[in-house]
Design a protein around this motif. Sequence first.
Motif, PDB file in Angstrom:
ATOM      1  N   MET A   1       0.905  -1.126   0.026  1.00  0.00           N
ATOM      2  CA  MET A   1      -0.024   0.080   0.036  1.00  0.00           C
ATOM      3  C   MET A   1       0.922   1.310  -0.075  1.00  0.00           C
ATOM      4  SD  MET A   1      -2.671   0.992   3.162  1.00  0.00           S
ATOM      5  CE  MET A   1      -3.457  -0.374   2.911  1.00  0.00           C
ATOM      6  N   THR A   2       0.659   2.166  -1.055  1.00  0.00           N
ATOM      7  CA  THR A   2       1.444   3.630  -1.068  1.00  0.00           C
ATOM      8  C   THR A   2       0.787   4.219   0.225  1.00  0.00           C
ATOM      9  OG1 THR A   2      -0.221   4.555  -2.317  1.00  0.00           O
ATOM     10  CG2 THR A   2       1.521   3.284  -3.640  1.00  0.00           C
ATOM     11  N   PRO A   3       2.020   5.197   0.648  1.00  0.00           N
ATOM     12  CA  PRO A   3       1.422   6.131   1.666  1.00  0.00           C
ATOM     13  C   PRO A   3       0.333   6.961   1.501  1.00  0.00           C
ATOM     14  CG  PRO A   3       3.836   6.101   1.272  1.00  0.00           C
ATOM     15  CD  PRO A   3       3.196   5.277   0.357  1.00  0.00           C
ATOM     16  N   GLU A   4       0.238   7.256  -0.119  1.00  0.00           N
ATOM     17  CA  GLU A   4      -0.931   8.013  -0.250  1.00  0.00           C
ATOM     18  C   GLU A   4      -2.353   7.142  -0.027  1.00  0.00           C
ATOM     19  OE1 GLU A   4       1.814   7.769  -2.278  1.00  0.00           O
ATOM     20  OE2 GLU A   4       2.604   9.580  -1.834  1.00  0.00           O
ATOM     21  N   ALA A   5      -2.152   5.803  -0.586  1.00  0.00           N
ATOM     22  CA  ALA A   5      -3.295   4.867  -0.442  1.00  0.00           C
ATOM     23  C   ALA A   5      -3.707   4.766   0.929  1.00  0.00           C
ATOM     24  CB  ALA A   5      -3.251   3.789  -1.174  1.00  0.00           C
ATOM     25  N   ALA A   7      -2.940   6.663   3.511  1.00  0.00           N
ATOM     26  CA  ALA A   7      -3.626   7.950   4.223  1.00  0.00           C
ATOM     27  C   ALA A   7      -5.130   8.017   3.750  1.00  0.00           C
ATOM     28  CB  ALA A   7      -2.737   9.116   3.611  1.00  0.00           C
ATOM     29  N   ALA A   8      -5.629   7.566   2.753  1.00  0.00           N
ATOM     30  CA  ALA A   8      -6.774   7.655   2.293  1.00  0.00           C
ATOM     31  C   ALA A   8      -7.654   6.490   3.069  1.00  0.00           C
ATOM     32  CB  ALA A   8      -7.120   7.402   0.588  1.00  0.00           C
ATOM     33  N   VAL A   9      -7.163   5.468   3.734  1.00  0.00           N
ATOM     34  CA  VAL A   9      -7.892   4.472   4.453  1.00  0.00           C
ATOM     35  C   VAL A   9      -8.641   5.100   5.690  1.00  0.00           C
ATOM     36  CG1 VAL A   9      -7.976   2.409   5.747  1.00  0.00           C
ATOM     37  CG2 VAL A   9      -6.422   2.485   3.789  1.00  0.00           C
ATOM     38  N   ARG A  10      -9.867   5.422   5.687  1.00  0.00           N
ATOM     39  CA  ARG A  10     -10.710   5.795   6.681  1.00  0.00           C
ATOM     40  C   ARG A  10     -10.891   4.763   8.145  1.00  0.00           C
ATOM     41  NH1 ARG A  10     -12.235  10.684   5.304  1.00  0.00           N
ATOM     42  NH2 ARG A  10     -12.172  11.154   3.042  1.00  0.00           N
ATOM     43  N   PRO A  11     -11.058   5.395   9.404  1.00  0.00           N
ATOM     44  CA  PRO A  11     -11.261   4.266  10.235  1.00  0.00           C
ATOM     45  C   PRO A  11     -12.171   3.148   9.959  1.00  0.00           C
ATOM     46  CG  PRO A  11     -11.328   6.512  11.208  1.00  0.00           C
ATOM     47  CD  PRO A  11     -11.270   6.387   9.585  1.00  0.00           C
ATOM     48  N   TYR A  12     -13.248   3.394   9.278  1.00  0.00           N
ATOM     49  CA  TYR A  12     -14.190   2.389   9.087  1.00  0.00           C
ATOM     50  C   TYR A  12     -13.534   1.296   8.243  1.00  0.00           C
ATOM     51  CZ  TYR A  12     -15.421   3.578   4.346  1.00  0.00           C
ATOM     52  OH  TYR A  12     -15.314   3.771   3.011  1.00  0.00           O
ATOM     53  N   ARG A  13     -12.658   1.487   7.371  1.00  0.00           N
ATOM     54  CA  ARG A  13     -11.979   0.523   6.655  1.00  0.00           C
ATOM     55  C   ARG A  13     -10.975  -0.230   7.580  1.00  0.00           C
ATOM     56  NH1 ARG A  13     -12.053   0.200   0.986  1.00  0.00           N
ATOM     57  NH2 ARG A  13     -13.140   1.487  -0.038  1.00  0.00           N
ATOM     58  N   LEU A  14     -10.324   0.280   8.570  1.00  0.00           N
ATOM     59  CA  LEU A  14      -9.572  -0.552   9.345  1.00  0.00           C
ATOM     60  C   LEU A  14     -10.475  -1.236  10.215  1.00  0.00           C
ATOM     61  CD1 LEU A  14      -6.996   1.910  10.689  1.00  0.00           C
ATOM     62  CD2 LEU A  14      -6.761  -0.078   9.144  1.00  0.00           C
ATOM     63  N   ALA A  15     -11.661  -0.908  10.700  1.00  0.00           N
ATOM     64  CA  ALA A  15     -12.670  -1.708  11.480  1.00  0.00           C
ATOM     65  C   ALA A  15     -13.143  -2.841  10.495  1.00  0.00           C
ATOM     66  CB  ALA A  15     -13.743  -0.952  11.827  1.00  0.00           C
ATOM     67  N   MET A  16     -13.220  -2.682   9.303  1.00  0.00           N
ATOM     68  CA  MET A  16     -13.766  -3.661   8.386  1.00  0.00           C
ATOM     69  C   MET A  16     -12.692  -4.790   8.436  1.00  0.00           C
ATOM     70  SD  MET A  16     -15.605  -1.594   5.183  1.00  0.00           S
ATOM     71  CE  MET A  16     -15.609  -3.114   4.310  1.00  0.00           C
ATOM     72  N   LEU A  64     -10.126  -3.511  -2.602  1.00  0.00           N
ATOM     73  CA  LEU A  64     -11.287  -2.849  -2.511  1.00  0.00           C
ATOM     74  C   LEU A  64     -10.529  -1.095  -2.683  1.00  0.00           C
ATOM     75  CD1 LEU A  64     -13.368  -3.961   0.279  1.00  0.00           C
ATOM     76  CD2 LEU A  64     -13.977  -4.056  -1.988  1.00  0.00           C
ATOM     77  N   SER A  65      -9.272  -0.899  -2.353  1.00  0.00           N
ATOM     78  CA  SER A  65      -8.582   0.135  -2.176  1.00  0.00           C
ATOM     79  C   SER A  65      -8.091   0.577  -3.853  1.00  0.00           C
ATOM     80  CB  SER A  65      -7.506   0.275  -1.378  1.00  0.00           C
ATOM     81  OG  SER A  65      -7.945   0.330   0.025  1.00  0.00           O
ATOM     82  N   GLY A  66      -8.265  -0.649  -4.684  1.00  0.00           N
ATOM     83  CA  GLY A  66      -7.561  -0.389  -5.837  1.00  0.00           C
ATOM     84  C   GLY A  66      -6.552  -1.443  -6.200  1.00  0.00           C
ATOM     85  N   ARG A  67      -6.314  -1.729  -7.632  1.00  0.00           N
ATOM     86  CA  ARG A  67      -5.367  -2.592  -8.035  1.00  0.00           C
ATOM     87  C   ARG A  67      -3.877  -2.098  -7.933  1.00  0.00           C
ATOM     88  NH1 ARG A  67      -7.058  -4.148 -14.316  1.00  0.00           N
ATOM     89  NH2 ARG A  67      -8.979  -5.043 -13.820  1.00  0.00           N
ATOM     90  N   SER A  68      -3.546  -0.940  -7.797  1.00  0.00           N
ATOM     91  CA  SER A  68      -2.178  -0.699  -7.202  1.00  0.00           C
ATOM     92  C   SER A  68      -2.005  -0.939  -5.742  1.00  0.00           C
ATOM     93  CB  SER A  68      -2.062   0.859  -7.591  1.00  0.00           C
ATOM     94  OG  SER A  68      -2.610   1.916  -6.722  1.00  0.00           O
ATOM     95  N   THR A  69      -2.757  -0.706  -4.884  1.00  0.00           N
ATOM     96  CA  THR A  69      -2.636  -1.150  -3.339  1.00  0.00           C
ATOM     97  C   THR A  69      -2.503  -2.598  -3.554  1.00  0.00           C
ATOM     98  OG1 THR A  69      -3.836   0.521  -3.034  1.00  0.00           O
ATOM     99  CG2 THR A  69      -3.852  -1.023  -1.213  1.00  0.00           C
TER     100      THR A  69
END
Length: 269
Positions: A1-5, A7-16, A64-69
């Motif tokens: 995961m790139t730092p930019e990607a 950084a875009a991860v919101r708390p609900y995604r970590l909870a998921m 879910l965050s994208g192919r690059s991630t």
Amino acid sequence: MTPEAAAAVRPYRLAMFLMLAFGLSWLAWAPLVLAALRGGQATRYFHLVGGMGPAIAALVMAGLSGRSTLRELVHRADPRRTPSMWLALAVLAPIGLYVIAVTILRVAGQPWPRLADVGASKEYPELGRALYWAANILCYGYGEEIGWRGYLLRTLQVRRKPLVAALIVSVVWSFWHLPLFWFAAGMLAMGPAEIAGWFFSMVTGSVLMTWLFNSSGGSVAAVALFHGVLDIVMGSPGHPMTVNIMGGVLTVWGIAAAFRTERVKIRAN
């Protein structure tokens, strides 16, 4: 995961991610827990399968965050993309800890372990050494580390210092093991003092693997191999004090790593 990607991860995604990782693992371990509560037995291979929960959860969330991630996470798990010195350290360090432990016991008057027991499995003796090593590194090494270090730690470090992130991961990682206290032989026998010591070892182990992960350029392969080989040698049949001595040396190493962790940044491979 790139730092930019990340950084875009919101708390609900970590909870998921956490709900998926815990849900998959605990679901796989449920038959073992239920069998233990009823005084029966279930196939031990549920234990192996449950170890894959964090990896599956991480791959799903990265996808879910994208192919690059997703591609970056897979690349970090590829040992060919890790400098050989870190792969060598990941494999040889646990073996070195085992040699230190059995040497100390030999000096104290205990016999050397039987060569046939080194790296063998008490839980899955029918697999044979080669298949057991492969299954352990896959399910407990990669199965856990793709999730805990490759996804969770990597994401937390975007906004938090490495040591703080390592401590957070240690709490999550410890709680994930909770069902094992109902069916895993070594953990069933633990009293309050042993559980406290086990938790402290998880904290120092998390710090140590954070140092290894960051120092190796964010290599999931390095921490997965270290984790898998360490589980193998610590699980070898032999004198029970072997595990305690290895745990003590690992704790000292983890504490020492805490002083280095804050100064190590992930270097792109």
